[in-house]
Design a protein around this motif. Structure first.
Motif, PDB file in Angstrom:
ATOM      1  N   ARG A  54       0.838  -1.202   0.000  1.00  0.00           N
ATOM      2  CA  ARG A  54       0.000   0.000   0.000  1.00  0.00           C
ATOM      3  C   ARG A  54       0.870   1.247   0.000  1.00  0.00           C
ATOM      4  N   ALA A  55       0.401   2.265  -0.694  1.00  0.00           N
ATOM      5  CA  ALA A  55       1.030   3.572  -0.578  1.00  0.00           C
ATOM      6  C   ALA A  55       0.693   4.148   0.792  1.00  0.00           C
ATOM      7  N   PRO A  56       1.598   4.939   1.375  1.00  0.00           N
ATOM      8  CA  PRO A  56       1.359   5.452   2.733  1.00  0.00           C
ATOM      9  C   PRO A  56       0.077   6.259   2.883  1.00  0.00           C
ATOM     10  N   ASP A  57      -0.402   6.867   1.786  1.00  0.00           N
ATOM     11  CA  ASP A  57      -1.565   7.748   1.907  1.00  0.00           C
ATOM     12  C   ASP A  57      -2.889   7.050   1.569  1.00  0.00           C
ATOM     13  N   THR A  58      -2.861   5.739   1.351  1.00  0.00           N
ATOM     14  CA  THR A  58      -4.094   5.057   0.962  1.00  0.00           C
ATOM     15  C   THR A  58      -4.913   4.583   2.153  1.00  0.00           C
ATOM     16  N   GLY A  59      -4.333   4.582   3.336  1.00  0.00           N
ATOM     17  CA  GLY A  59      -5.065   4.144   4.512  1.00  0.00           C
ATOM     18  C   GLY A  59      -5.130   2.641   4.625  1.00  0.00           C
ATOM     19  N   PRO A  60      -5.758   2.147   5.693  1.00  0.00           N
ATOM     20  CA  PRO A  60      -5.826   0.698   5.915  1.00  0.00           C
ATOM     21  C   PRO A  60      -6.666  -0.008   4.858  1.00  0.00           C
ATOM     22  N   SER A  61      -6.354  -1.281   4.655  1.00  0.00           N
ATOM     23  CA  SER A  61      -7.032  -2.074   3.629  1.00  0.00           C
ATOM     24  C   SER A  61      -8.281  -2.735   4.172  1.00  0.00           C
ATOM     25  N   PRO A  62      -9.351  -2.828   3.379  1.00  0.00           N
ATOM     26  CA  PRO A  62     -10.501  -3.647   3.782  1.00  0.00           C
ATOM     27  C   PRO A  62     -10.079  -5.105   3.873  1.00  0.00           C
ATOM     28  N   LEU A  63     -10.880  -5.900   4.560  1.00  0.00           N
ATOM     29  CA  LEU A  63     -10.508  -7.268   4.900  1.00  0.00           C
ATOM     30  C   LEU A  63     -11.458  -8.274   4.268  1.00  0.00           C
ATOM     31  N   VAL A  64     -10.893  -9.330   3.709  1.00  0.00           N
ATOM     32  CA  VAL A  64     -11.647 -10.534   3.352  1.00  0.00           C
ATOM     33  C   VAL A  64     -11.201 -11.647   4.282  1.00  0.00           C
ATOM     34  N   LEU A  65     -12.144 -12.232   5.010  1.00  0.00           N
ATOM     35  CA  LEU A  65     -11.877 -13.423   5.814  1.00  0.00           C
ATOM     36  C   LEU A  65     -12.370 -14.613   5.001  1.00  0.00           C
ATOM     37  N   PHE A  66     -11.431 -15.443   4.530  1.00  0.00           N
ATOM     38  CA  PHE A  66     -11.788 -16.585   3.690  1.00  0.00           C
ATOM     39  C   PHE A  66     -11.917 -17.843   4.533  1.00  0.00           C
ATOM     40  N   VAL A  67     -12.979 -18.632   4.245  1.00  0.00           N
ATOM     41  CA  VAL A  67     -13.269 -19.858   4.983  1.00  0.00           C
ATOM     42  C   VAL A  67     -13.330 -21.015   3.986  1.00  0.00           C
ATOM     43  N   HIS A  68     -12.441 -21.978   4.151  1.00  0.00           N
ATOM     44  CA  HIS A  68     -12.339 -23.086   3.193  1.00  0.00           C
ATOM     45  C   HIS A  68     -13.476 -24.090   3.363  1.00  0.00           C
ATOM     46  N   GLY A  69     -13.685 -24.896   2.328  1.00  0.00           N
ATOM     47  CA  GLY A  69     -14.670 -25.966   2.373  1.00  0.00           C
ATOM     48  C   GLY A  69     -14.040 -27.298   2.725  1.00  0.00           C
ATOM     49  N   GLY A  70     -14.812 -28.382   2.509  1.00  0.00           N
ATOM     50  CA  GLY A  70     -14.344 -29.724   2.827  1.00  0.00           C
ATOM     51  C   GLY A  70     -15.308 -30.507   3.684  1.00  0.00           C
ATOM     52  N   ALA A  71     -16.610 -30.180   3.581  1.00  0.00           N
ATOM     53  CA  ALA A  71     -17.666 -30.891   4.309  1.00  0.00           C
ATOM     54  C   ALA A  71     -17.450 -30.840   5.819  1.00  0.00           C
ATOM     55  N   TRP A  72     -16.823 -29.788   6.301  1.00  0.00           N
ATOM     56  CA  TRP A  72     -16.501 -29.588   7.728  1.00  0.00           C
ATOM     57  C   TRP A  72     -15.588 -30.685   8.279  1.00  0.00           C
ATOM     58  N   ARG A  73     -15.112 -31.574   7.388  1.00  0.00           N
ATOM     59  CA  ARG A  73     -14.378 -32.760   7.823  1.00  0.00           C
ATOM     60  C   ARG A  73     -12.905 -32.710   7.443  1.00  0.00           C
ATOM     61  N   ARG A  74     -12.600 -31.934   6.416  1.00  0.00           N
ATOM     62  CA  ARG A  74     -11.240 -31.848   5.913  1.00  0.00           C
ATOM     63  C   ARG A  74     -11.072 -30.498   5.241  1.00  0.00           C
ATOM     64  N   GLY A  75      -9.951 -30.295   4.593  1.00  0.00           N
ATOM     65  CA  GLY A  75      -9.735 -29.040   3.879  1.00  0.00           C
ATOM     66  C   GLY A  75      -8.525 -28.299   4.403  1.00  0.00           C
ATOM     67  N   ARG A  76      -8.051 -27.354   3.598  1.00  0.00           N
ATOM     68  CA  ARG A  76      -6.898 -26.539   3.940  1.00  0.00           C
ATOM     69  C   ARG A  76      -7.257 -25.084   3.784  1.00  0.00           C
ATOM     70  N   GLU A  94      -5.901 -22.468   2.667  1.00  0.00           N
ATOM     71  CA  GLU A  94      -5.567 -21.694   1.472  1.00  0.00           C
ATOM     72  C   GLU A  94      -6.291 -22.187   0.226  1.00  0.00           C
ATOM     73  N   ASP A  95      -7.147 -23.196   0.349  1.00  0.00           N
ATOM     74  CA  ASP A  95      -7.733 -23.859  -0.821  1.00  0.00           C
ATOM     75  C   ASP A  95      -9.116 -23.297  -1.135  1.00  0.00           C
ATOM     76  N   MET A  96      -9.266 -22.708  -2.307  1.00  0.00           N
ATOM     77  CA  MET A  96     -10.538 -22.151  -2.744  1.00  0.00           C
ATOM     78  C   MET A  96     -11.262 -23.096  -3.692  1.00  0.00           C
ATOM     79  N   GLY A  97     -10.833 -24.342  -3.739  1.00  0.00           N
ATOM     80  CA  GLY A  97     -11.467 -25.315  -4.617  1.00  0.00           C
ATOM     81  C   GLY A  97     -10.521 -25.758  -5.718  1.00  0.00           C
ATOM     82  N   TYR A  98     -10.735 -26.971  -6.203  1.00  0.00           N
ATOM     83  CA  TYR A  98      -9.770 -27.567  -7.116  1.00  0.00           C
ATOM     84  C   TYR A  98      -9.667 -26.838  -8.450  1.00  0.00           C
ATOM     85  N   ARG A  99     -10.710 -26.084  -8.838  1.00  0.00           N
ATOM     86  CA  ARG A  99     -10.667 -25.393 -10.116  1.00  0.00           C
ATOM     87  C   ARG A  99      -9.679 -24.233 -10.114  1.00  0.00           C
ATOM     88  N   MET A 100      -9.217 -23.806  -8.930  1.00  0.00           N
ATOM     89  CA  MET A 100      -8.328 -22.640  -8.852  1.00  0.00           C
ATOM     90  C   MET A 100      -6.950 -22.986  -8.300  1.00  0.00           C
TER      91      MET A 100
END
Length: 305
Positions: A61-83, A85-91
């Protein structure tokens, strides 16, 4: 070299790792595309459980742009597995990856662990994400993020948890939620104790109806709910697209802002969808999040909170 020990000091306290609220942040590593990554940052230390960690993708960020908005990402995996950083096998073969791409668009992105159903039953994973949201707010200044402009984004089981988190009273600073092909009603599996829903609940839904309802975003919708983007394939063979249709209708009924995107021909995790259409869904979701947090910034600037 010997370390001085204060007489009477509690040895257990001395040898414990620093609490996540106060622990030093790891060094950031550049990942290209104008982003840097802090990997494996502890955000919660729960007795008897593994430390919960998140990865933080931060835009340069440039010093004058201020703080960044936030995305909180939550992975899938049927609540049983998953990592986290994984947004799905297509990506998985995207370079840079999807989370780094979101960061390059100006967001801070936190990809968080949560306890899986083999470790703890509901509401444990939702509680974990509440901890993550609290920690990100606590450390916001040093991370350069604006936690008041947060979008939670999840896919499949992660979309379910993201929806629940956005509808929680504790998530008052969440601006909106993006849920891809996510379950919204966990009361539907009846008396089968072997389904992913039942494993999350610790029993068949019919045996714990109150808990199944509490774990259903459909039942948690309320007036004043944040904005939602729901995206679902019309040919989803794992989570019927009616879950998103019903949640959208319930949100509309209470006056919440909701966009429902039905993706023709797509199965779960965008299976069978052409690559350019997967890209289109991703870009649309990212732009939806950008518009939402920019609107939040304009309202704050105008004194509307």
């Amino acid at each position: 070299m010997a370390h001085p020990v204060t007489p009477g000091a509690d040895l257990r306290a001395l040898i414990a790792a620093p609490h996540p609220d106060e622990a030093a942040l790891p060094p950031a590593a550049p990942v290209g595309n104008g982003t840097r990554l802090l990997r494996g940052v502890p955000y919660a230390d729960l007795p008897g459980a593994r430390p919960l960690e998140l990865d933080l993708y931060l835009p340069d960020r440039a010093p004058d742009t201020g703080p960044s908005p936030l995305v909180l990402f939550v992975h899938g995996g049927a609540w049983r597995r998953g990592r986290r950083e994984d947004m799905g096998y297509r990506m998985r073969d995207w370079t840079p990856g999807p989370l780094a791409r979101i960061a390059a668009a100006g967001f801070a992105v936190a990809a968080a662990d949560y306890r899986l159903s083999g470790e703890a039953v509901f509401p444990a994973p939702l509680d974990d994400l509440r901890h993550a949201l609290r920690w990100l707010g606590l450390r916001a200044a040093e991370l350069g993020i604006d936690a008041r402009r947060t979008v939670v984004w999840g896919e499949s089981a992660g979309g379910h948890l993201a929806s629940l988190l956005a509808l929680s009273p504790e998530a008052c600073h969440v601006s909106g939620a993006i849920a891809w092909y996510a379950p919204s009603d966990l009361t539907l599996d009846g008396d089968d104790p072997t389904t992913p829903h039942a494993l999350l609940l610790g029993a068949a839904p019919d045996a714990v109806p109150d808990l199944a309802r509490a774990a259903s975003p459909l039942a948690r919708v309320h007036a004043g709910a944040p904005s939602f983007l729901l995206a679902h394939g019309t040919h989803d063979s794992m989570v019927d697209c009616d879950h998103s249709r019903r949640l959208a209708a319930r949100l509309e009924a209470v006056g919440a802002s909701v966009e429902l995107v039905m993706v023709p021909g797509a199965d779960h995790v965008w299976h069978q969808l052409p690559d350019d259409q997967v890209e289109k869904v991703f870009t649309h979701s990212q732009e939806w999040a950008r518009r939402l947090v920019n609107e939040g910034r304009r309202q704050d600037s105008a004194g509307v909170v």
